[in-house]
Design a protein around this motif. Structure first.
Motif, PDB file in Angstrom:
ATOM      1  N   ARG A 163       0.843  -1.193   0.000  1.00 15.74           N
ATOM      2  CA  ARG A 163       0.000   0.000   0.000  1.00 15.74           C
ATOM      3  C   ARG A 163       0.884   1.251   0.000  1.00 15.74           C
ATOM      4  O   ARG A 163       2.003   1.237   0.535  1.00 15.74           O
ATOM      5  CB  ARG A 163      -0.926   0.006   1.218  1.00 15.74           C
ATOM      6  N   VAL A 164       0.378   2.293  -0.611  1.00 12.61           N
ATOM      7  CA  VAL A 164       1.117   3.558  -0.701  1.00 12.61           C
ATOM      8  C   VAL A 164       0.228   4.685  -0.203  1.00 12.61           C
ATOM      9  O   VAL A 164      -0.997   4.550  -0.140  1.00 12.61           O
ATOM     10  CB  VAL A 164       1.556   3.844  -2.163  1.00 12.61           C
ATOM     11  N   VAL A 165       0.863   5.794   0.152  1.00  8.58           N
ATOM     12  CA  VAL A 165       0.099   6.972   0.560  1.00  8.58           C
ATOM     13  C   VAL A 165       0.007   7.920  -0.629  1.00  8.58           C
ATOM     14  O   VAL A 165       0.967   8.085  -1.386  1.00  8.58           O
ATOM     15  CB  VAL A 165       0.754   7.681   1.772  1.00  8.58           C
ATOM     16  N   MET A 166      -1.154   8.505  -0.817  1.00  8.64           N
ATOM     17  CA  MET A 166      -1.384   9.447  -1.901  1.00  8.64           C
ATOM     18  C   MET A 166      -1.279  10.871  -1.348  1.00  8.64           C
ATOM     19  O   MET A 166      -1.993  11.234  -0.402  1.00  8.64           O
ATOM     20  CB  MET A 166      -2.755   9.223  -2.528  1.00  8.64           C
ATOM     21  N   LEU A 167      -0.385  11.672  -1.954  1.00 13.34           N
ATOM     22  CA  LEU A 167      -0.143  13.042  -1.515  1.00 13.34           C
ATOM     23  C   LEU A 167      -0.298  14.002  -2.689  1.00 13.34           C
ATOM     24  O   LEU A 167      -0.043  13.627  -3.845  1.00 13.34           O
ATOM     25  CB  LEU A 167       1.282  13.184  -0.964  1.00 13.34           C
ATOM     26  N   PRO A 168      -0.675  15.241  -2.426  1.00 12.55           N
ATOM     27  CA  PRO A 168      -0.687  16.237  -3.511  1.00 12.55           C
ATOM     28  C   PRO A 168       0.749  16.553  -3.915  1.00 12.55           C
ATOM     29  O   PRO A 168       1.672  16.457  -3.099  1.00 12.55           O
ATOM     30  CB  PRO A 168      -1.385  17.447  -2.873  1.00 12.55           C
TER      31      PRO A 168
END
Length: 297
Positions: A163-168
């Motif tokens: 899993r990955v984190v989504m960032l602007p």
């Protein structure tokens, strides 16, 4: 006691309308007939399902439970009729539910090579309905993302994915190759904290035990819109992040967050050979097809 499906359909109409007159119009029957049928159903169940008060019609606790169970039961009965009619016509089919980002093609190819005469249909699901489509018969088998409510289901593990984190793109952490859970603890998570227990536990510790307030957001597209706007972050399986690629949001590796488990599920009471054969095909092909590329974030 044998439940009358016709009375259940009448009940669902009233439960959804919360008005006997509108439900009768919807069902194209007279209101007194509908009222008698509901009374008969209540007598058979030994419980009142509607509170008929001066303020209108409301579901009782028994009625709420009946509505919860009746909708998938009626859908399942309708699906059963469809399967029987298809069998009578000499056609066989298998409907496969799948979550975004999961590639079903290798399993389909292996399955259709074994069953060339079977019509294979695909049904895209979401976190909210990936189990519902199995229980109500819209799908015969589903490739699901855990955790799910396993009651009444046969669940077979397939593979895990990071899993990955989504960032602007303009986020303070966006330039890094990876982040830690502690780096993200102060961020606003745009999903149920229980879906990311590693973040939840660190956030609770740093906020002195106060559970973070999180809005109810179900659709990935909506989460990513909010991420892009700087309203928060979300954690997604890598294949889902790749499926929803967009220029204003980036995925980052997170050290300390466990993988997402992907499994095959179907209603345990089903004894279909087609389901069993697809389960074998999925187990033989999907883990290899979703093997992680070392170059991914």
């Amino acid at each position: 006691m044998d439940l009358d499906l016709r009375k259940l359909r009448y009940f669902v109409a009233v439960a959804e309308e919360l008005h006997f007159g509108r439900a009768a119009e919807r069902l194209h029957i007279a209101q007194p007939v509908l009222s008698r049928q509901i009374r008969s159903l209540e007598e058979e169940l030994g419980a009142e399902v509607f509170d008929r008060g001066r303020r209108g019609t409301a579901l009782t606790p028994a009625g709420k439970q009946l509505l919860e169970d009746a909708v998938p039961l009626l859908a399942s009965a309708q699906a059963l009729v469809g399967r029987v009619k298809a069998a009578a016509r000499g056609t066989r089919s298998l409907t496969i539910g799948f979550m975004p980002g999961i590639t079903v093609t290798p399993a389909m190819t292996a399955f259709t090579a074994q069953h060339p005469g079977v019509q294979v249909r695909l049904l895209r699901t979401t976190w909210d309905d990936q189990v519902d489509v199995l229980l109500d018969g819209r799908a015969d088998v589903g490739i699901v993302r855990l955790p799910i409510d396993r009651q009444g289901l046969d669940v077979r593990p397939l593979f895990q994915e990071r899993r990955v984190v989504m960032l602007p793109v303009g986020h303070r952490l966006a330039g890094r190759k990876s982040v830690t859970v502690k780096d993200l603890a102060a961020e606003h998570l745009l999903q149920d904290p229980d879906a990311v227990p590693e973040w939840r536990d660190v956030a609770l510790e740093l906020r002195a035990g106060r559970r973070p307030d999180v809005p109810v957001i179900h659709q990935v597209e909506e989460k990513l819109e909010l991420v892009a706007a700087g309203a928060g972050i979300c954690v997604l399986p890598l294949s889902t992040a790749n499926f929803y690629t967009r220029p204003d949001v980036i995925p980052l590796r997170v050290d300390g967050i466990g993988p997402n488990d992907v499994a095959l599920a179907w209603v345990a009471a089903r004894r279909s050979r087609l389901i069993r054969d697809f389960a074998v095909a999925a187990a033989d092909t999907l883990a290899a097809s979703h093997a992680e590329d070392p170059s991914t974030p």
